[in-house]
Design an enzyme around this catalytic site. Structure first.
Site: not given
Length: 257
Positions: A32-34, A36-37, A49, A81, A143, A206
């Site tokens: 989360d936060g692309n 806002r960055w 993004h 979407w 992984l 959340r």
């Protein structure tokens, strides 16, 4: 160590195990936060993004180095979407570029790529690339990188319930015999290790409809860093916090009995 302060030294798998027992096998990340960055840096959301994809690469590399068995990333939710068409187009383009540029490298490094979520017919090229990633890496043993695409936790549980209902209708299963294990086995994550740790960046606290069933007894760590700035040191901080947790799964500490 206060969350938000970077660790002063690198934490290897051996240090993590000495500090607080075995580290997590399965880590899930809400990236989360692309946006806002990008806003904080005076840049378009698309650049946020793009930088977020670079953080994904750093995280995969760090997870491999730290001995984490499985990483599940929330790449695109079923609710995404509703975003503007231009932003959705940019996100799909980034996903395509990531697969085309990184898939062979991931395969070489023995990473197994899996996709969870509901298949979406809006972009056949994206769907084909996701299926190619799964097929190419199917037999890799390193992984486990699971990409939650067009994913929603409620939808996953609904689809699992429908699978079980179909089994009942076909006479292969009695409703009264359904167990938690049966439902868990019908989920998208059935063949992954139990979820140990959920990390969310950006300071929001959340789950946002992510791995709702699997998170029942997972440890939750919320970090103030915006996703494009996430790196190994932030992952180590989350692992250090996990190591300090006392996981009881609803039971008592042995010293309290």
């Amino acid at each position: 160590m206060k969350l938000g302060a970077r660790p002063s030294a690198s934490i290897g798998p051996e240090k993590m195990s000495r500090a607080g027992g075995a580290g997590p096998r399965h880590v899930a990340i809400i990236m989360d936060g692309n946006g806002r960055w990008a806003r904080a840096h005076g840049l378009p959301r698309a650049e946020g993004h793009r930088r977020g994809v670079e953080a994904v690469r750093r995280t995969i590399a760090a997870a491999r180095e730290l001995g984490i068995e499985a990483v599940t990333i929330y790449s695109f939710s079923s609710e995404n979407w509703s975003r503007p068409a231009a932003e959705i187009g940019e996100l799909m383009s980034l996903l395509k570029r990531f697969i085309r540029s990184d898939l062979r490298d991931l395969h070489t490094k023995n990473v197994r790529v899996r996709i969870i979520g509901e298949r979406h017919p809006s972009d056949n090229e994206v769907q084909a690339l996701l299926e190619e990633a799964e097929e190419l890496t199917r037999h890799n043993t390193g992984l486990n990188l699971t990409v939650a695409f067009n994913y929603g936790g409620r939808n996953e549980i609904l689809r699992a319930a429908r699978k079980l209902a179909a089994e009942i209708a076909a006479g292969r299963l009695e409703a009264s015999q359904i167990s938690e294990q049966d439902l868990a086995g019908a989920l998208d994550t059935a063949d992954l290790p139990p979820l140990d740790l959920v990390i969310r960046t950006s300071g929001e606290q959340r789950l946002s409809n992510f791995l709702l069933w699997q998170s029942a007894y997972a440890e939750l760590v919320f970090l103030p860093v915006l996703w494009p700035d996430f790196d190994r040191s932030w992952l180590e901080q989350a692992l250090a916090e996990y190591a300090r947790r006392d996981r009881r799964f609803g039971g008592l500490d042995p010293t309290e009995r």
